[in-house]
Write a protein that holds these residues in place. Structure first.
Motif, PDB file in Angstrom:
ATOM      1  N   ALA A  70      -2.550 -11.688  -2.581  1.00  0.00           N
ATOM      2  CA  ALA A  70      -1.531 -12.668  -1.906  1.00  0.00           C
ATOM      3  C   ALA A  70      -0.079 -12.023  -2.361  1.00  0.00           C
ATOM      4  O   ALA A  70       0.937 -11.936  -1.580  1.00  0.00           O
ATOM      5  N   ALA A  71       0.113 -11.920  -3.893  1.00  0.00           N
ATOM      6  CA  ALA A  71       1.345 -11.368  -4.236  1.00  0.00           C
ATOM      7  C   ALA A  71       1.902  -9.986  -3.765  1.00  0.00           C
ATOM      8  O   ALA A  71       2.913  -9.718  -3.443  1.00  0.00           O
ATOM      9  N   GLY A  72       0.940  -9.173  -3.444  1.00  0.00           N
ATOM     10  CA  GLY A  72       1.051  -7.871  -3.029  1.00  0.00           C
ATOM     11  C   GLY A  72       1.594  -8.023  -1.270  1.00  0.00           C
ATOM     12  O   GLY A  72       2.499  -7.471  -0.961  1.00  0.00           O
ATOM     13  N   MET A  73       1.035  -8.955  -0.627  1.00  0.00           N
ATOM     14  CA  MET A  73       1.420  -9.280   0.640  1.00  0.00           C
ATOM     15  C   MET A  73       2.850  -9.749   0.628  1.00  0.00           C
ATOM     16  O   MET A  73       3.589  -9.466   1.620  1.00  0.00           O
ATOM     17  N   MET A  74       2.997 -10.604  -0.173  1.00  0.00           N
ATOM     18  CA  MET A  74       4.303 -11.477  -0.254  1.00  0.00           C
ATOM     19  C   MET A  74       5.589 -10.217  -0.435  1.00  0.00           C
ATOM     20  O   MET A  74       6.459 -10.330   0.246  1.00  0.00           O
TER      21      MET A  74
ATOM     22  N   VAL B  18      -0.657  -4.672   3.800  1.00  0.00           N
ATOM     23  CA  VAL B  18      -1.392  -4.813   2.931  1.00  0.00           C
ATOM     24  C   VAL B  18      -2.696  -5.412   3.129  1.00  0.00           C
ATOM     25  O   VAL B  18      -3.697  -4.951   2.914  1.00  0.00           O
ATOM     26  N   LEU B  19      -2.580  -6.253   4.178  1.00  0.00           N
ATOM     27  CA  LEU B  19      -3.863  -7.028   4.508  1.00  0.00           C
ATOM     28  C   LEU B  19      -4.533  -6.226   5.437  1.00  0.00           C
ATOM     29  O   LEU B  19      -5.794  -6.075   5.401  1.00  0.00           O
TER      30      LEU B  19
ATOM     31  N   LEU C  83      -6.384  -3.726   3.114  1.00  0.00           N
ATOM     32  CA  LEU C  83      -7.827  -4.237   2.673  1.00  0.00           C
ATOM     33  C   LEU C  83      -8.891  -4.576   3.411  1.00  0.00           C
ATOM     34  O   LEU C  83     -10.207  -4.216   3.274  1.00  0.00           O
ATOM     35  N   ILE C  84      -8.761  -4.768   4.762  1.00  0.00           N
ATOM     36  CA  ILE C  84      -9.545  -4.679   5.854  1.00  0.00           C
ATOM     37  C   ILE C  84     -10.247  -3.522   6.028  1.00  0.00           C
ATOM     38  O   ILE C  84     -11.515  -3.207   6.068  1.00  0.00           O
ATOM     39  N   THR C  85      -9.438  -2.355   6.061  1.00  0.00           N
ATOM     40  CA  THR C  85      -9.820  -1.232   6.438  1.00  0.00           C
ATOM     41  C   THR C  85     -10.650  -0.760   5.151  1.00  0.00           C
ATOM     42  O   THR C  85     -11.727   0.100   5.170  1.00  0.00           O
TER      43      THR C  85
END
Length: 310
Positions: free
Chosen positions: A30-34, A40-41, A44-46
């Protein structure tokens, strides 16, 4: 805690423990996305898709279920990546790490090396321009070649404040910059006995002491010991990567030696090698000698007894 590797491995490998570990890392995502945005999401999915394809294929071939490690490895892999990395490199690294770091050895519990770091090391060597020079500055949203670690290593003016380093408003890998969160989550996992305290304490402590001693003798080469801990991936690596119970020693003294070895290698690579960050190399090297450390500890009483009898 009793030094029993099968029991410890079973405790960590069951789904509930893996879920706790994965959930504990979500604040870092969450911090990385912020700080770095929605890319970043997608990373992660990939990472999960690529890793699961390898996991599922090997599970089918061996007529086994996909093990619980599939929850954690893609997550850690994403957190150790630069936030600007193209998705195709994420897929290559995730698949490579799971294939050559875990699946080829027979799956969870049989692997020698941390699969997330195997993947990270592969793409670092294969795609150095993406991995070492394309950082995202969260304050300006501009791509930069400078990170706090690079600035410190090059002896340039260090303009990053303590709060920036702790909260994460600086260039760096996705999961390494929210250092306050890393420390808090790491302590919680230690209290829950999911992470053994000896590895992070001896790793971080040895980096600090070696750098401090070096700064007294060679101040032009060794940097500020406190800042050396707060830049790069030392904190993340100490709590969430090096402490992996499968690829680290299972004896208490072996863990202490393991942590010290990690610290020594990290400091040497940071100060004398071409790569600015030494954590991933230190982890791979110490993974390889981890069984030797346990053998040294376990065989020492036998050698002592044999010496007395002779």
């Amino acid at each position: 805690m009793k030094n029993d590797y099968p029991a410890m491995l079973h405790r960590f490998a069951i789904g509930r423990q893996m879920q706790i570990f994965a959930i504990a890392l979500l604040p870092l995502v969450a911090a990385g996305m912020m700080h770095y945005g929605m890319h970043v999401l997608w990373m992660l999915i990939t990472s999960y898709v690529a890793a699961f394809c390898v996991e599922f294929s090997f599970a089918k071939i061996r007529h086994l279920k996909v093990d619980a490690g599939a929850i954690v490895t893609p997550l850690i892999f994403t957190l150790v990546l630069p936030p600007t990395l193209p998705l195709w490199i994420v897929a290559v690294g995730s698949a490579f790490g799971v294939f050559f770091g875990k699946a080829i050895f027979g799956g969870l519990g049989k692997n020698i090396f941390n699969p997330a770091i195997v993947g990270r090391l592969f793409i670092t060597i294969s795609f150095p321009a993406f991995m070492a020079t394309m950082w995202l500055d969260p304050k300006t949203d501009a791509i930069t070649t400078a990170s706090p670690l690079g600035v410190l290593n090059r002896g340039q003016d260090f303009n990053y404040g303590l709060m920036d380093l702790l909260i994460g408003g600086v260039p760096g890998s996705v999961g390494e910059t929210f250092r306050l969160g890393i420390i808090i989550i790491g302590i919680i996992l230690i209290l829950m006995r999911i992470v053994n305290w000896r590895i992070p304490v001896f790793f971080i402590g040895s980096v600090f002491l070696i750098t401090w001693a070096g700064s007294l003798i060679w101040p032009g080469t060794y940097k500020d010991p406190f800042l050396s801990i707060l830049v790069g991936g030392i904190l993340f690596g100490a709590f969430f990567v090096a402490s992996d119970p499968i690829t680290s020693p299972y004896t208490q003294k072996g863990r202490m030696l393991y942590g010290i070895g990690l610290g020594i290698i990290t400091v040497v690579i940071r100060n004398f090698a071409a790569f600015p960050e030494g954590v991933m190399f230190a982890v791979i090297i110490m993974n390889a000698v981890s069984p030797l450390l346990d053998d040294m500890v376990l065989n020492r009483p036998k050698k002592r007894e044999a010496g007395v009898q002779s």
